[in-house]
Design an enzyme around this catalytic site. Structure first.
Site, mmCIF file in Angstrom:
data_model
loop_
_atom_site.group_PDB
_atom_site.id
_atom_site.type_symbol
_atom_site.label_atom_id
_atom_site.label_comp_id
_atom_site.label_asym_id
_atom_site.label_seq_id
_atom_site.Cartn_x
_atom_site.Cartn_y
_atom_site.Cartn_z
ATOM 1 C CG ASP A 11 -2.006 1.034 1.161
ATOM 2 O OD1 ASP A 11 -2.139 1.693 0.112
ATOM 3 O OD2 ASP A 11 -2.735 1.188 2.164
ATOM 4 C CG ASP A 106 -3.307 3.881 -3.543
ATOM 5 O OD1 ASP A 106 -4.199 3.102 -3.923
ATOM 6 O OD2 ASP A 106 -3.454 4.674 -2.602
ATOM 7 C CD GLU A 107 -5.482 -0.833 -1.465
ATOM 8 O OE1 GLU A 107 -5.154 -1.594 -0.532
ATOM 9 O OE2 GLU A 107 -6.481 -0.091 -1.414
#
Length: 358
Positions: A11, A106-107
Site C-alpha cells: 500500500d 496505489d495498492e
C-alpha cells in the site's frame, strides 16, 4: 494445518500527496491535500501525513478539511502522472510473482507462495519490493505479510508510513481477537456503531457470536464477519487473466449524501477503470454503476452503448444518468463502484497483442 499461503499487501503511503511532495520540494513537510476545491464542494482524495495530523482523511469534504487546517495546500489531482507511476510500481511487482491483484493505483495483493526468490521468504520479498519502490520512484510503501488477504491488508496498516508487519498463522487468531472492531477492513462507521451498541467492541467479542445470530443481525455479510473474526479468508489473489468485467469501487469512511460528492468519487473510480481497460487493450460496451446504501442494501444500474467505452469521457457521460436511476441523494451511500463489461475482441490492429512464445 495445510501449508499456509504467503500473501503480501503493498500500500503506497499517501500516494497522490506523496507524488506532489516528491515533484515539488517546497511542499515537503507541509500539509498537502489532493482533491476537489474547498469552495466548490470538492472532496479530499488523499491527504499527506502532515495534513492527517489535523484529522483530515479521504472522502472528507474539502471545505471541512480547510476548516481543520486553514494553511493546507490544496491541489487538483494529476491522474495521468499517478497512473504512469502506478504502472512503474506494478512492473516491480511482476519481477517477484505473476500472481498480482491490483486493487487501485496505489495498492495490490501479491501471492508469493510459490516464489523461489529470496529463500521463498515472503517477508524478505515484501521488504525487497519496498526498497525497489523507494529507489526507483522515490516514494514509500507499507507492506503487510500474512497467510490470507484480510490479514495481509491489516498488517500493512500497522506501521504506516514506510512500515512492515508480519502476521504468522500462529499469530493470526490472537491478532484479530485483540483488534478494535473499527480497525477491521470492510467494517465502516455505521456498522461499527451498530456493533458497539450490541456489545461487539473487539474481534474477540465478534468471535463469540454464533453464525446464525450474525446472519440474522447483519444479513449475508454476517458470514464474512464470522470468518474474519477467526482470522479466516479463503479469497484467492486474482491475477490478470481474461476478464468478463473490469471495475473499481470504494467504501467511504463516512456515508455520502451529496450527489456532487458522489459524482466526483465516481469520476475517480472511472479513471481507474479506464487506465485498466487501456492497459489490457479491452473494449467494453456496458457500464454498470454499483451503489450500496447506508443500510447495506445494494443496487446496480447499467447502460449498454453502441460505441466502445474507451475514454474517461465515454464512461463519465453516463454516470449522472445512472446515479439518477438510484435513490442516491435521498438515501445515504456507503459504497460506490464503476464496472465496464461486455467486451469485444482486442482493440483494432494497433491494439492486437502478440501471443507469448512460452
Amino acid at each position: 494445518m495445510n501449508t499456509a499461503r504467503k500473501i503480501v499487501h503493498i500500500d503506497m503511503d499517501a500516494f497522490y500527496a506523496a507524488v506532489e511532495q516528491r515533484d515539488r520540494p517546497e511542499l515537503r513537510g507541509k500539509p498537502v491535500i489532493v482533491g476537489g476545491a474547498p469552495d466548490k464542494r470538492g472532496v479530499v482524495a488523499t491527504a499527506s501525513y502532515e495534513a492527517r495530523q489535523f484529522g483530515i482523511h479521504s472522502a472528507m469534504p474539502a471545505a471541512t478539511a480547510r476548516r481543520l487546517c486553514p494553511h493546507a495546500v490544496f491541489l487538483r489531482p494529476r491522474f495521468e502522472v499517478y497512473r504512469q507511476i502506478s504502472r512503474q510500481i506494478r512492473a516491480i511487482f511482476q519481477r517477484y510473482t505473476e500472481q498480482v491483484e491490483p486493487l487501485s493505483l496505489d495498492e495490490a495483493y501479491l501471492d508469493v507462495t510459490d516464489s523461489t526468490l529470496l529463500h521463498n521468504s515472503a517477508s524478505l520479498i515484501a521488504q525487497d519490493i519496498q526498497q525497489a519502490i523507494q529507489q526507483e520512484t522515490r516514494l514509500s510503501a507499507s507492506a503487510g505479510v500474512s497467510y490470507n488477504k484480510f490479514l495481509a491488508k491489516l498488517a500493512s496498516e500497522v506501521n504506516k508510513p514506510n512500515g512492515f508487519y508480519l502476521i504468522t498463522p500462529d499469530q493470526g487468531p490472537a491478532f484479530v481477537e485483540q483488534l478494535p472492531i473499527g480497525k477491521f477492513h470492510g467494517i465502516g462507521k455505521k456498522t461499527e456503531a451498530k456493533m458497539q451498541q450490541l456489545g461487539i467492541h473487539t474481534g474477540a467479542d465478534l468471535k463469540n457470536w454464533p453464525l446464525e445470530r450474525l446472519l440474522q443481525t447483519f444479513g449475508k455479510v454476517g458470514q464474512h464477519f464470522y470468518h474474519i473474526a477467526r482470522g479466516l479468508d479463503a479469497r484467492p489473489v486474482v491475477s490478470e487473466r481474461p476478464y468478463k468485467s473490469l471495475g473499481s469501487e470504494t467504501t467511504f469512511e463516512r456515508d455520502l449524501d451529496a450527489v456532487d460528492e458522489m459524482l466526483q468519487q465516481l469520476q475517480q473510480l472511472a479513471t481507474d477503470v479506464v487506465e485498466n481497460l487501456q492497459r489490457k487493450q479491452l473494449r467494453g460496451y456496458t457500464v454498470t454503476l454499483k451503489v450500496k446504501y447506508d443500510d447495506f442494501q445494494q443496487v446496480t444500474r447499467s447502460q449498454t452503448v453502441a460505441q466502445p467505452l474507451l475514454t474517461l469521457q465515454d464512461i463519465d457521460r453516463w454516470l449522472p444518468e445512472l446515479l439518477r436511476r438510484t435513490e442516491a441523494g435521498t438515501r445515504k451511500v456507503r459504497l460506490l463502484g464503476v464496472t465496464v463489461s461486455n467486451f469485444a475482441e482486442p482493440a483494432s490492429t494497433g491494439g492486437m497483442r502478440q501471443l507469448e512464445l512460452f
